[in-house]
Motif scaffolding. Structure first.
Motif, mmCIF file in Angstrom:
data_model
loop_
_atom_site.group_PDB
_atom_site.id
_atom_site.type_symbol
_atom_site.label_atom_id
_atom_site.label_comp_id
_atom_site.label_asym_id
_atom_site.label_seq_id
_atom_site.Cartn_x
_atom_site.Cartn_y
_atom_site.Cartn_z
ATOM 1 N N THR A 47 90.879 -14.521 -85.515
ATOM 2 C CA THR A 47 90.368 -15.819 -85.646
ATOM 3 C C THR A 47 88.844 -15.956 -85.863
ATOM 4 O O THR A 47 88.350 -16.602 -86.613
ATOM 5 C CB THR A 47 90.612 -16.666 -84.156
ATOM 6 O OG1 THR A 47 91.997 -16.680 -83.949
ATOM 7 C CG2 THR A 47 90.101 -17.877 -84.094
ATOM 8 N N PHE A 48 88.259 -15.043 -85.300
ATOM 9 C CA PHE A 48 86.868 -14.842 -85.679
ATOM 10 C C PHE A 48 86.326 -14.436 -86.767
ATOM 11 O O PHE A 48 85.547 -14.872 -87.441
ATOM 12 C CB PHE A 48 86.014 -14.112 -84.602
ATOM 13 C CG PHE A 48 85.817 -14.807 -83.278
ATOM 14 C CD1 PHE A 48 84.764 -15.522 -83.102
ATOM 15 C CD2 PHE A 48 86.498 -14.326 -82.186
ATOM 16 C CE1 PHE A 48 84.671 -16.251 -81.755
ATOM 17 C CE2 PHE A 48 86.341 -14.866 -80.751
ATOM 18 C CZ PHE A 48 85.361 -15.866 -80.658
ATOM 19 N N ARG A 49 87.400 -13.614 -87.836
ATOM 20 C CA ARG A 49 86.927 -13.381 -88.859
ATOM 21 C C ARG A 49 87.174 -14.412 -89.760
ATOM 22 O O ARG A 49 86.470 -14.484 -90.837
ATOM 23 C CB ARG A 49 88.103 -12.211 -89.272
ATOM 24 C CG ARG A 49 87.665 -10.838 -88.921
ATOM 25 C CD ARG A 49 88.852 -9.830 -89.284
ATOM 26 N NE ARG A 49 88.254 -8.419 -88.806
ATOM 27 C CZ ARG A 49 89.283 -7.364 -88.893
ATOM 28 N NH1 ARG A 49 90.319 -7.710 -89.381
ATOM 29 N NH2 ARG A 49 88.822 -6.257 -88.801
ATOM 30 N N ALA A 50 88.250 -15.307 -89.529
ATOM 31 C CA ALA A 50 88.637 -16.624 -90.456
ATOM 32 C C ALA A 50 87.516 -17.407 -90.143
ATOM 33 O O ALA A 50 87.189 -18.249 -91.073
ATOM 34 C CB ALA A 50 89.786 -16.995 -89.812
ATOM 35 N N LEU A 51 86.750 -17.545 -89.173
ATOM 36 C CA LEU A 51 85.568 -18.447 -88.696
ATOM 37 C C LEU A 51 84.275 -18.377 -89.788
ATOM 38 O O LEU A 51 83.729 -19.166 -90.053
ATOM 39 C CB LEU A 51 85.028 -18.315 -87.343
ATOM 40 C CG LEU A 51 85.973 -19.129 -86.291
ATOM 41 C CD1 LEU A 51 85.412 -18.674 -84.828
ATOM 42 C CD2 LEU A 51 86.172 -20.441 -86.485
ATOM 43 N N VAL A 52 84.314 -17.307 -90.494
ATOM 44 C CA VAL A 52 83.358 -17.074 -91.530
ATOM 45 C C VAL A 52 83.581 -18.042 -92.722
ATOM 46 O O VAL A 52 82.531 -18.413 -93.227
ATOM 47 C CB VAL A 52 83.518 -15.481 -92.089
ATOM 48 C CG1 VAL A 52 82.669 -15.612 -93.318
ATOM 49 C CG2 VAL A 52 83.241 -14.577 -91.067
#
Length: 269
Positions: A44-49
């Motif tokens: 999820t935090f990777r996708a937030l990029v």
């Protein structure tokens, strides 16, 4: 990722006016992490990029607690039976969550109530801003379960927040500290009553969301880059050290004692 329709399976997610709110949602167990929640949070935090409509993130508490760390039965028990390569896969994966949190451009606010220990303390530490209630109890307790205090970047990040001496004490002894101690040390940005924690964090997040989000992302990136040692290097070193500790008998003794609700007796092997 479409934040409007995103529906994770391992934690709660809401999105409103540029602010995403995440919270682990197993209040009956004080919100522990599992292999699945680690991985989904990382992704999820990777996708937030690439989620430009998300301007800020609040990592909140649920049911009066933030996070009790790795689930004793779902994570700790299987780790005692893993090979070294498997353990290193795990420690690298947990470190990847911190990299993803530090690597996403959105400021992350941790809203900490109740228990915040082990990997739960790491999640708060890896956030950009931390608010707590007076009831918050934080502990980097890896030493107490027979592991090194270095975990998921703790030896790289924690001294930069509270200083080398205080960080050394917490990581060597694994003791808990209060919200007021944390505020005095600069770990918590503010301590607010429990009934105001959510609104306080969301108000701050909305203020960030209304600000220059690209510039905020640059600020966050520079805070990461302007360290003497790269975070990737520190996390890799800690992953290897932690994987080695996970093969010791003391780690298994600690698990068995915890499961039996006894104090572990460490023998140094």
């Amino acid at each position: 990722m479409n934040p409007e329709t995103f529906s994770p399976s391992e934690f709660s997610w809401t999105f409103d006016r540029g602010v995403a709110r995440i919270a682990l949602d197993r209040p009956e167990r004080k919100n522990p992490l599992t292999f699945q929640s680690y991985a989904e949070l990382r992704d999820t935090f990777r996708a937030l990029v690439y989620a430009r409509s998300v301007k800020a993130v609040v990592f909140g508490s649920q049911g009066g607690n933030f996070c009790s760390g790795g689930d004793v039965h779902d994570i700790i028990a299987p780790l005692t039976k893993m090979s070294m390569p498997e353990l290193l896969d795990f420690t690298r994966m947990t470190g990847d969550l911190v990299k993803a949190m530090r690597g996403c451009p959105q400021p992350i606010i941790a809203a900490v109530d109740g228990v915040s220990v082990g990997a739960g303390a790491i999640i708060a530490m890896a956030s950009d801003i931390r608010y707590a209630t007076p009831e918050a109890k934080t502990a980097f307790l890896f030493n107490r379960v027979g592991l090194a205090g270095c975990d998921m970047g703790a030896c790289a990040i924690l001294p930069r927040i509270i200083g080398q001496g205080r960080a050394s004490e917490l990581l060597f002894f694994g003791r808990s500290f209060t919200a007021e101690e944390g505020k005095a040390w600069g770990y918590f940005n503010d301590v607010v009553p429990a009934d105001r924690l959510e609104s306080h964090a969301m108000d701050a997040a909305r203020k960030l969301a209304a600000g220059p989000s690209f510039a905020n992302g640059i600020t966050k990136n520079q805070l990461n880059m302007e360290w003497d040692m790269s975070l990737d290097t520190a996390i890799e070193a800690e992953a290897q050290a932690q994987a080695i500790c996970m093969q010791t008998r003391d780690f298994e003794r600690a698990y068995r004692a915890f499961a039996a609700k006894e104090q572990p007796v460490f023998e140094g092997d």
